[in-house]
Design an enzyme around this catalytic site. Structure first.
Site, short mmCIF file in Angstrom:
data_model
loop_
_atom_site.label_atom_id
_atom_site.label_comp_id
_atom_site.label_asym_id
_atom_site.label_seq_id
_atom_site.Cartn_x
_atom_site.Cartn_y
_atom_site.Cartn_z
N TYR A 145 0.87 -1.17 0.00
CA TYR A 145 0.00 0.00 0.00
C TYR A 145 0.91 1.23 0.00
CZ TYR A 145 -4.26 2.53 1.42
OH TYR A 145 -5.33 3.37 1.48
N ARG A 198 -6.07 9.86 -11.17
CA ARG A 198 -5.46 10.57 -10.03
C ARG A 198 -4.97 9.54 -9.04
NH1 ARG A 198 -7.60 11.19 -4.76
NH2 ARG A 198 -5.91 9.72 -4.62
N LYS A 216 -5.57 -2.11 -2.52
CA LYS A 216 -6.73 -1.86 -1.64
C LYS A 216 -7.42 -3.19 -1.33
CE LYS A 216 -7.00 2.82 -1.56
NZ LYS A 216 -7.27 3.73 -0.47
N GLU A 288 -12.13 4.45 -6.80
CA GLU A 288 -10.83 4.80 -6.22
C GLU A 288 -9.99 5.60 -7.20
OE1 GLU A 288 -10.06 3.64 -2.94
OE2 GLU A 288 -8.53 5.18 -3.16
N ASP A 289 -9.48 6.69 -6.74
CA ASP A 289 -8.50 7.48 -7.49
C ASP A 289 -8.98 7.88 -8.88
OD1 ASP A 289 -7.12 7.21 -5.16
OD2 ASP A 289 -5.31 6.34 -6.02
N ASP A 311 -13.98 6.14 -2.06
CA ASP A 311 -13.07 6.04 -0.93
C ASP A 311 -12.32 7.35 -0.67
OD1 ASP A 311 -11.71 4.61 1.06
OD2 ASP A 311 -10.03 4.24 -0.29
N ASP A 312 -11.96 8.04 -1.74
CA ASP A 312 -11.17 9.26 -1.58
C ASP A 312 -11.99 10.38 -0.96
OD1 ASP A 312 -8.70 8.29 -2.88
OD2 ASP A 312 -10.09 8.01 -4.53
N ASN A 453 -0.62 11.68 -0.08
CA ASN A 453 0.15 10.47 -0.36
C ASN A 453 0.81 10.57 -1.73
OD1 ASN A 453 -0.71 9.05 2.00
ND2 ASN A 453 -2.67 8.72 1.03
N ASN A 497 -5.17 7.39 7.31
CA ASN A 497 -5.38 6.85 5.96
C ASN A 497 -6.70 6.09 5.92
OD1 ASN A 497 -5.12 4.91 3.64
ND2 ASN A 497 -3.21 6.03 3.44
N1 LIG Z 1 -4.75 9.95 3.65
C1 LIG Z 1 -5.73 9.48 2.92
O1 LIG Z 1 -6.42 8.54 3.30
C2 LIG Z 1 -6.00 10.10 1.60
C3 LIG Z 1 -5.14 10.98 1.05
N2 LIG Z 1 -5.41 11.54 -0.16
C4 LIG Z 1 -4.38 12.38 -0.74
O2 LIG Z 1 -4.82 13.71 -0.82
C5 LIG Z 1 -4.25 14.33 -1.95
C6 LIG Z 1 -5.36 15.01 -2.74
O3 LIG Z 1 -6.31 14.08 -3.15
P1 LIG Z 1 -7.73 14.56 -3.67
O4 LIG Z 1 -8.37 15.47 -2.73
O5 LIG Z 1 -8.46 13.35 -4.05
O6 LIG Z 1 -7.29 15.33 -5.00
P2 LIG Z 1 -8.09 16.41 -5.80
O7 LIG Z 1 -7.42 16.51 -7.11
O8 LIG Z 1 -9.53 16.15 -5.76
O9 LIG Z 1 -7.83 17.75 -4.98
C7 LIG Z 1 -6.59 18.37 -4.88
C8 LIG Z 1 -6.82 19.74 -4.31
O10 LIG Z 1 -5.57 20.33 -4.06
C9 LIG Z 1 -5.62 21.66 -4.53
N3 LIG Z 1 -4.30 22.18 -4.83
C10 LIG Z 1 -3.47 21.87 -5.83
N4 LIG Z 1 -2.36 22.63 -5.77
C11 LIG Z 1 -2.53 23.45 -4.72
C12 LIG Z 1 -1.74 24.47 -4.15
N5 LIG Z 1 -0.54 24.79 -4.65
N6 LIG Z 1 -2.20 25.11 -3.05
C13 LIG Z 1 -3.39 24.79 -2.54
N7 LIG Z 1 -4.18 23.83 -3.04
C14 LIG Z 1 -3.75 23.18 -4.12
C15 LIG Z 1 -6.47 21.58 -5.78
O11 LIG Z 1 -6.90 22.87 -6.13
P3 LIG Z 1 -7.87 23.16 -7.36
O12 LIG Z 1 -9.21 22.69 -6.88
O13 LIG Z 1 -7.79 24.62 -7.53
O14 LIG Z 1 -7.35 22.38 -8.51
C16 LIG Z 1 -7.57 20.66 -5.27
O15 LIG Z 1 -8.54 21.39 -4.59
C17 LIG Z 1 -3.50 13.24 -2.70
O16 LIG Z 1 -2.16 13.31 -2.38
C18 LIG Z 1 -4.07 11.98 -2.16
O17 LIG Z 1 -3.14 10.92 -2.16
C19 LIG Z 1 -6.55 11.29 -0.83
C20 LIG Z 1 -7.45 10.40 -0.33
C21 LIG Z 1 -7.20 9.70 0.91
C1 LIG Z 2 -5.18 6.71 0.43
C2 LIG Z 2 -5.83 7.07 -0.80
O1 LIG Z 2 -6.89 6.56 -1.11
C3 LIG Z 2 -5.22 8.04 -1.66
O2 LIG Z 2 -4.19 8.62 -1.31
O3 LIG Z 2 -5.74 8.24 -2.76
MG LIG Z 3 -7.33 6.82 -3.15
#
Ligand SMILES: NC(=O)C1=CN([C@@H]2O[C@H](COP(=O)(O)OP(=O)(O)OC[C@H]3O[C@@H](n4cnc5c(N)ncnc54)[C@H](OP(=O)(O)O)[C@@H]3O)[C@@H](O)[C@H]2O)C=CC1
Ligand SMILES: CC(=O)C(=O)O
Ligand SMILES: [Mg+2]
Length: 608
Positions: A145, A198, A216, A288-289, A311-312, A453, A497
């Site tokens: 993972y 993504r 997963k 997912e993603d 999941d995200d 991540n 996570n």
């Molecule tokens: N710990 C966990 O369990 C999880 C972690 N994650 C992690 O979270 C991260 C984001 O995932 P996710 O939300 O799905 O992705 P998205 O693409 O949906 O969202 C990313 C967000 O980050 C913003 N962003 C990008 N660049 C910047 C910047 N320079 N300053 C501020 N904001 C910025 C984007 O802005 P804009 O809207 O303007 O494009 C967008 O709103 C990934 O790394 C993912 O691995 C995700 C799911 C689970």
């Molecule tokens: C953990 C997870 O689902 C992600 O980073 O996208």
């Molecule tokens: Mg994910």
């Protein structure tokens, strides 16, 4: 005497004193009683129930990962199943095999090598793989993972050996059901699907993203106790916009740009219908993603029609909310007394913020007041209402402030003075020293979640968070960090996570036959997880129970969900079990080997 048993007798008669010859080669742990002529796999363990589902024999058994036990096949089994001679004569048990696996695992030079080794083990001997992953979760989860799976996805073309799961391409449109029928398992209950746009915070990896559904679902089994046969990883290949992959000669998918628009939507619709046609209406489908622009709209489109969750958005929301609930025990605050600042306004952040609003509403706060506690920063700065047209999606609009724009996270932190800072934007290092120090100035115990991540995308390291707050912060990260020692005290950073959530949700959904997964299921999961965090965990700096307890966490989450869905009429498994935990426990996969030998079988009398 059965045909199989009589063939065995003939074989044994051809081998003079077979038993005593082999006896001298058998290691001590393998019981072999020449007096009674019975042989058991392991003297200490009662023989488990007979595997009766296989008509395979000989080499085909060794080549079937869910049946293969390798050198742990007993002498009886080798005789009965036609595999005598196809294995080294020495019989060892599963524990000894685990010792060998761990030695190999540790001997590998890099984490990606360990990933390759573990995936090969999964392809060879499924039960051994799952026993190792279940009993060594803390060590192996970071390999199958995040973070290592991220690197494995990036290198998937080079690492590719054999297919795992289904690859369905946009060019298969019109035939998806037939392709689903090519999958060999008839009883699939849960699918994790991605289109690879993504992958973690690594962007568009196209079909290389297959590593994520595979990883997963490995956790579905290892952490959630879901039988591997009931799980199916799927990647939807609609092309990739990643120019490096388009030019990669080893790329294993279609290297044209992503198909979008109506053609893409029709493809996803057909996929959803094909899943239900093949495996039934209650099949759980975990999205997912997917990229942001598809993730939210598919969730809305399908959530009341199929048994789906994202999941995200939702799993992440639950794990982060659980961390927030647990943090209240450290800060002494009520949920509604907090101010939350998010770096990122995407799937993860919007999901978390929405669930926190739901939780605050449940505590009696008005929705407006709850929303007012939340500040969100995206790539263009603070979400504010008067952004130029097109600047805010409807999800963002809900959290947009009615005030002048602020461009940077640092300035938003200064303006909002958050008690809880959450990063999910895949911008490494976004929590700078000065931002973390500001958090420490505004709060006695600042709560800092760096959720992006893999590790390379983390907003800050655990060490930075503890160091810049003089060890006062409550910290969690999406990918694991090693313990940090500061001024003689050791902190165990929590892993915020969704792996703490989705296995339990899936277990509850599958066992109870949930029709649709509502938002309150995630709130319930968050509350259950939050309550499992004890004072002892918190004293060690842990905001979540240790990974070694995670199977129990999943069981508790599933039980909480079962109690809820039977009350709400959203379960379809009847009769309703009285003791829900017991009922779920009885469905858990057990990675210990089963015996292929009928209880009544004994060595023929002429063998001694
Ligand atoms: N710990 C966990 O369990 C999880 C972690 N994650 C992690 O979270 C991260 C984001 O995932 P996710 O939300 O799905 O992705 P998205 O693409 O949906 O969202 C990313 C967000 O980050 C913003 N962003 C990008 N660049 C910047 C910047 N320079 N300053 C501020 N904001 C910025 C984007 O802005 P804009 O809207 O303007 O494009 C967008 O709103 C990934 O790394 C993912 O691995 C995700 C799911 C689970
Ligand atoms: C953990 C997870 O689902 C992600 O980073 O996208
Ligand atoms: Mg994910």
């Amino acid at each position: 005497m059965s045909v199989m048993a009589s063939r065995t007798v003939i074989k044994l008669q051809r081998t003079r004193n077979l038993a005593s010859i082999l006896n001298s080669q058998v290691r001590s742990s393998t019981a072999f009683h020449t007096s009674s002529k019975t042989c058991t796999q392991d003297e200490d363990k009662p023989r488990k129930k007979l595997i009766n589902h296989s008509r395979l024999r000989g080499i085909d058994i060794l080549r079937t990962p869910k049946l293969n036990k390798g050198q742990a096949f007993t002498l009886e089994e080798r005789q009965l199943m036609g595999i005598q001679g196809l294995l080294p004569s020495c019989v060892i048990n599963q524990d000894q095999q685990m010792t060998r696996v761990m030695a190999n695992f540790h001997n590998r030079k890099s984490d990606v090598d360990r990933y390759v080794y573990l995936m090969a083990l999964k392809d060879r001997n499924e039960r051994l793989f799952y026993r190792c992953l279940t009993e060594h979760t803390e060590e192996m989860m970071p390999i199958v993972y995040t973070p290592t799976v991220g690197q494995a996805c990036q290198e998937y073309g080079v690492l590719y050996r054999k297919p795992r799961g289904l690859f369905i391409s946009i060019h298969d449109k019109g035939h998806i059901y037939d392709m689903m029928c090519n999958w060999h398992e008839e009883d699939v209950k849960a699918i994790v699907v991605t289109d690879g746009e993504r992958i973690l915070g690594l962007g568009d990896l196209g079909v290389y993203g297959m590593g994520i559904p595979v990883g997963k679902l490995a956790l579905y089994t290892a952490l959630g106790g879901i039988t591997p046969d009931q799980t199916l990883p799927i990647v939807l290949d609609v092309g990739t916009n990643n120019e490096t992959l388009q030019k990669d000669p080893l790329y294993i998918g279609h290297n044209h740009p992503r198909v979008t628009g109506q053609a893409y939507d029709d493809f996803i619709d057909e996929f959803m219908e094909a899943v239900v046609a093949r495996y039934g209406q209650n099949t759980l489908i975990q999205f997912e993603d997917f990229a942001n622009h598809n993730a939210f709209r598919f969730l809305e489109k399908y959530r009341n029609k199929y048994c789906v969750f994202n999941d995200d958005i939702q799993g992440t929301a639950a794990v982060a909310a659980a961390g927030v609930f647990a943090s209240l025990k450290c800060t002494g605050k009520k949920l509604g007394e907090n101010v939350f600042c998010f770096q990122g306004a995407g799937e993860a952040s919007i999901g978390i913020a929405s669930l926190l609003v739901l939780a605050m509403e449940q505590e009696g706060m008005s929705s407006e007041e709850a929303i007012s506690k939340i500040w969100m920063v995206d790539s263009r700065g603070l979400l504010v209402k008067d952004r130029p047209a097109g600047g805010l999606t409807e999800h963002k609009l809900l959290f947009a402030k009615d005030q002048a724009p602020i461009d940077t996270l640092a300035d938003v932190v200064k303006a909002s003075k958050p008690s809880i800072l959450i990063g999910a934007a895949a911008v490494p290092g976004a929590f700078t020293e000065s931002i973390i120090k500001d958090m420490a100035m505004f709060n006695e115990k600042p709560v800092i979640f760096a959720l992006s991540n893999p590790t390379s995308m983390s907003e800050c390291t655990a060490e930075q968070a503890y160091k810049f707050t003089d060890g006062r912060c409550v910290f969690a990260s999406g990918s694991p960090f090693l313990p940090v020692t500061l001024n003689g005290k050791t902190f165990h950073p929590g892993q915020g996570n969704n792996a703490y959530i989705f296995p339990g949700i899936a277990l509850g959904a599958i066992v109870c036959g949930i029709r649709h997964i509502s938002e309150d299921v995630f709130l319930k999961a968050a509350q259950t997880l939050g309550k499992l965090v004890t004072e002892e965990h918190l004293a060690e700096g842990r905001l979540y129970p240790p990974l070694s307890d995670i199977q129990d966490v999943s069981l508790k989450i599933a039980t909480g969900i079962a109690e809820m869905v039977y009350k709400s009429g959203n379960a379809s498994t009847y009769p309703e079990p009285e003791n829900k935990e017991e009922f779920i426990r009885n469905h858990l996969y057990d990675a210990d080997y089963e015996s292929f030998v009928p209880e009544t079988w004994t060595w023929p009398d002429n063998v001694n």
